[in-house]
Design a protein around this motif. Structure first.
Motif, PDB file in Angstrom:
ATOM      1  N   ARG A 351       0.818  -1.214   0.000  1.00  0.00           N
ATOM      2  CA  ARG A 351       0.000   0.000   0.000  1.00  0.00           C
ATOM      3  C   ARG A 351       0.854   1.268   0.000  1.00  0.00           C
ATOM      4  N   ASN A 352       2.136   1.168   0.366  1.00  0.00           N
ATOM      5  CA  ASN A 352       3.019   2.336   0.403  1.00  0.00           C
ATOM      6  C   ASN A 352       3.947   2.430  -0.801  1.00  0.00           C
ATOM      7  N   LYS A 353       3.887   1.477  -1.715  1.00  0.00           N
ATOM      8  CA  LYS A 353       4.804   1.495  -2.848  1.00  0.00           C
ATOM      9  C   LYS A 353       4.589   2.708  -3.737  1.00  0.00           C
ATOM     10  N   GLY A 354       3.342   3.115  -3.934  1.00  0.00           N
ATOM     11  CA  GLY A 354       3.062   4.281  -4.771  1.00  0.00           C
ATOM     12  C   GLY A 354       3.610   5.561  -4.169  1.00  0.00           C
ATOM     13  N   VAL A 387      18.776   8.720   2.907  1.00  0.00           N
ATOM     14  CA  VAL A 387      18.463   8.680   4.341  1.00  0.00           C
ATOM     15  C   VAL A 387      17.080   9.277   4.598  1.00  0.00           C
ATOM     16  N   LYS A 388      16.760  10.373   3.905  1.00  0.00           N
ATOM     17  CA  LYS A 388      15.440  10.991   4.076  1.00  0.00           C
ATOM     18  C   LYS A 388      14.332  10.047   3.632  1.00  0.00           C
ATOM     19  N   LEU A 389      14.555   9.365   2.507  1.00  0.00           N
ATOM     20  CA  LEU A 389      13.536   8.435   2.018  1.00  0.00           C
ATOM     21  C   LEU A 389      13.369   7.240   2.959  1.00  0.00           C
ATOM     22  N   GLU A 390      14.461   6.735   3.499  1.00  0.00           N
ATOM     23  CA  GLU A 390      14.358   5.630   4.454  1.00  0.00           C
ATOM     24  C   GLU A 390      13.614   6.064   5.715  1.00  0.00           C
ATOM     25  N   THR A 391      13.849   7.311   6.157  1.00  0.00           N
ATOM     26  CA  THR A 391      13.120   7.831   7.313  1.00  0.00           C
ATOM     27  C   THR A 391      11.636   7.940   7.025  1.00  0.00           C
ATOM     28  N   ARG A 392      11.314   8.432   5.836  1.00  0.00           N
ATOM     29  CA  ARG A 392       9.898   8.539   5.453  1.00  0.00           C
ATOM     30  C   ARG A 392       9.242   7.155   5.382  1.00  0.00           C
ATOM     31  N   LEU A 393       9.979   6.183   4.880  1.00  0.00           N
ATOM     32  CA  LEU A 393       9.444   4.823   4.796  1.00  0.00           C
ATOM     33  C   LEU A 393       9.175   4.264   6.187  1.00  0.00           C
ATOM     34  N   ARG A 394      10.087   4.506   7.120  1.00  0.00           N
ATOM     35  CA  ARG A 394       9.879   4.038   8.490  1.00  0.00           C
ATOM     36  C   ARG A 394       8.677   4.714   9.138  1.00  0.00           C
ATOM     37  N   ILE A 395       8.485   6.004   8.818  1.00  0.00           N
ATOM     38  CA  ILE A 395       7.337   6.720   9.378  1.00  0.00           C
ATOM     39  C   ILE A 395       6.034   6.128   8.854  1.00  0.00           C
ATOM     40  N   LEU A 396       5.991   5.848   7.539  1.00  0.00           N
ATOM     41  CA  LEU A 396       4.786   5.257   6.956  1.00  0.00           C
ATOM     42  C   LEU A 396       4.507   3.878   7.542  1.00  0.00           C
ATOM     43  N   GLU A 397       5.551   3.068   7.670  1.00  0.00           N
ATOM     44  CA  GLU A 397       5.368   1.739   8.246  1.00  0.00           C
ATOM     45  C   GLU A 397       4.974   1.827   9.712  1.00  0.00           C
ATOM     46  N   GLY A 398       5.533   2.797  10.444  1.00  0.00           N
ATOM     47  CA  GLY A 398       5.197   2.971  11.853  1.00  0.00           C
ATOM     48  C   GLY A 398       3.757   3.378  12.060  1.00  0.00           C
ATOM     49  N   LYS A 399       3.216   4.213  11.164  1.00  0.00           N
ATOM     50  CA  LYS A 399       1.807   4.605  11.269  1.00  0.00           C
ATOM     51  C   LYS A 399       0.901   3.400  11.110  1.00  0.00           C
ATOM     52  N   GLU A 400       1.247   2.547  10.165  1.00  0.00           N
ATOM     53  CA  GLU A 400       0.427   1.357   9.956  1.00  0.00           C
ATOM     54  C   GLU A 400       0.482   0.428  11.157  1.00  0.00           C
ATOM     55  N   LEU A 401       1.682   0.279  11.732  1.00  0.00           N
ATOM     56  CA  LEU A 401       1.802  -0.577  12.909  1.00  0.00           C
ATOM     57  C   LEU A 401       1.002  -0.020  14.071  1.00  0.00           C
TER      58      LEU A 401
END
Length: 554
Positions: A351-354, A387-401
């Motif tokens: 769901r976050n790939k886009g 690094v910014k993109l990896e941080t954003r990815l972690r934030i998106l995954e953290g919201k889902e969790l």
């Protein structure tokens, strides 16, 4: 005023004898119509000759970039003392002014003067014949074009484009050859296909073993692990394969040798591509990797062409067919193309790939422009954006969790549970509350209903009786209304045939009076709608009175 003129033979410095003629730019060409008239306007002051073609080439390349060569700086310092200098390029004039402190002029009058000098160049410079100038200019132009072709930034990308194309072709050929080896050798030893899954290891084992009977006495430790080797040797004893001649095994071994050599060359080509990508596009490589970056450059044509594309185009680059198919069918457009194979998108949830693809495409566009148009060759920008993109990815995954854990706004607020505790020891700030029996309420023991309860019951009973009587009245009224409506409907049905009879009588009277109506009109009147008949039926009594008066008059 002095004028600097570049020639294939060297630099010429002319002195303007009559500066007043520069004010009339439109008539300046008349002064260069002949060599004698040109000598009255300008005069050669100094000439610096090139020693060889390489010096001329280096000076020409620097002039194209708006820079002054070392020989030109010495020449100007020697011959320009406190005078203004007319130049054909404003960038070159600024460079000379910054380094040599010589005032430079670049305007339309200077350009027209340059045009006149070019037309009478061989006459103004002694010792420079036209037959000598033509080969010099031709040789310098060839050298200059060769130099630009050799060191063009667009042409360097050709190596990457060719390398990634060859890498894809090698992968296809390797798969084809490996499947052919498995199919061919599978007639002799079919069990080996399931034992060894890797194509390269399979080819090495076939080349090393040959006939399956030889496997028992061979050592496969350099190719296979101990467990796989033991399984292979056990399978050779109970194999169901057919016997193969030595000539067939020789051809199978040669094909396996081709597979091994192609695999080695592919590894070598990948290392070459990796080094070229880190040199030419380090920031792009840091963001999306060597293979994805090389495919983007190959699809765009060159790094400079790719830098002109926006992030939205880079996001769907490689999915053009799907894009136009979606636009034609009015469906959802694709979210990613070649960029889908980047590691950052692979790490994201479906769901976050886009979202990650859109962010990665925007950062990739910045990195490509930095690589194509920037002067530095480090990958600091690419690493920072990653690094910014990896941080954003972690934030998106953290919201889902957090949402899946039961919190509506991301992560649960643990502080809300610890607000009554001390920071250090963890004990409660306020003491625990004890049970207070005095605050309890005790109910009365009497079971007889009170006076108030009796009154309430009486009121409820009266209300229910009144409600029942009102409902019966409403039912009676409804029945009366229905009966009235039915009576009115029956009266209307009885009146309709009487109205039709009256109309027929009326039509016969009109025919007797006028004698002009036809049978067709009678039929039309009979076909009129019942609504019109009702409208006509109302004024009939008046017309009958008029007819009676007419009869009396007769």
């Amino acid at each position: 005023m002095l004028v600097l003129f570049e020639t294939p033979a060297g630099f010429a410095l002319f002195k303007v004898l009559n500066e007043g003629k520069l004010e009339k730019v439109e008539d300046l060409w008349k002064d260069f119509a002949t060599s004698d008239a040109a000598r009255k306007v300008v005069e050669l002051k100094a000439f610096s000759k090139f020693e060889n073609t390489s010096e001329a080439l280096s000076a020409a390349t620097l002039l194209i970039d708006g820079k002054a060569s070392k020989g030109l700086r010495k020449f100007l310092q020697k011959n320009c003392d406190g005078e203004t200098l007319g130049v054909a390029d404003s960038k070159l004039g600024n460079a000379i002014k910054d380094k040599l402190k010589i005032d430079c002029v670049h305007n339309s009058a200077v350009m027209e003067l340059m045009r006149g000098l070019r037309s009478q160049l061989t006459e103004l410079i002694s010792g420079l014949a036209p037959q000598d100038l033509a080969p010099m200019s031709l040789g310098l132009s060839h050298s200059l074009s060769r130099y630009k072709l050799k060191f063009s930034p667009d042409k360097v990308d050709t190596m990457i484009v060719q390398a990634i194309g060859l890498l894809d072709d090698l992968d296809k050929e390797l798969n084809t050859y490996a499947m052919r080896v498995r199919e061919w050798y599978g007639w002799h030893f079919p069990e080996l296909t399931k034992i060894i899954q890797d194509n390269i290891q399979y080819a090495k084992a076939v080349k090393f073993m040959g006939n399956r009977v030889n496997a028992v006495g061979l050592d496969f430790s350099e190719i296979l692990s101990e467990e796989v080797e033991a399984e292979l040797k056990e399978a050779t004893v109970i194999s169901m394969g057919t016997e193969v001649s030595d000539l067939d095994l020789l051809n199978i071994r040669e094909l396996a040798d081709q597979v091994i050599s192609l695999a080695e060359y592919r590894a070598q080509l990948y290392d070459y591509l990796k080094n070229r990508m880190n040199t030419i596009a380090p920031n792009l490589t840091a963001l999306v990797g060597e293979l994805v970056g090389a495919r983007l450059i190959a699809h765009g044509g060159s790094l400079v062409n790719l830098s002109k594309q926006p992030g939205s185009t880079i996001q769907i680059l490689g999915a053009e067919k799907a894009l136009f198919r979606a636009l034609k069918a009015k469906h959802a457009t694709p979210k990613y193309g070649l960029i889908y194979h980047a590691s950052l998108i692979g790490q994201a949830a479906p769901r976050n790939k886009g979202r990650i693809a859109r962010s990665l495409a925007a950062k990739t566009a910045i990195a490509i422009r930095y690589d194509a148009l920037g002067d530095t060759e480090d990958n600091s920008l690419g690493l920072e954006q990653r690094v910014k993109l990896e941080t954003r990815l972690r934030i998106l995954e953290g919201k889902e969790l957090g949402k899946s854990a039961g919190s509506a706004k991301g992560k649960p607020m643990i502080e809300a549970y610890d607000k009554d505790r001390k920071k250090g020891s963890g004990a409660l700030i306020t003491p625990a509350r004890s049970y207070n029996p005095a605050s309890d309420l005790v109910l009365a023991d009497s079971t007889e209903p009170s006076k108030k309860e009796k009154k309430d019951k009486k009121r409820k009973h009266e209300d229910t009786e009144e409600g029942g009587e009102s409902q019966e009245k409403e039912k009676r009224e409804k029945k009366k209304k229905k009966a009235e409506v039915e009576a009115v409907a029956t009266e209307e049905q009885v009146e309709e045939p009487e109205k039709k009879k009256k109309k027929k009588k009326k039509g016969e009277d009109q025919i007797s009076e006028n004698g002009e109506e036809t049978e067709g009109k009678k039929e039309k009147k009979k076909k009129k709608k019942p609504e019109e008949e009702e409208e006509v039926a109302e004024p009939e009594p008046k017309k009958e009175k008029k007819k009676k008066k007419d009869k009396k008059g007769e």
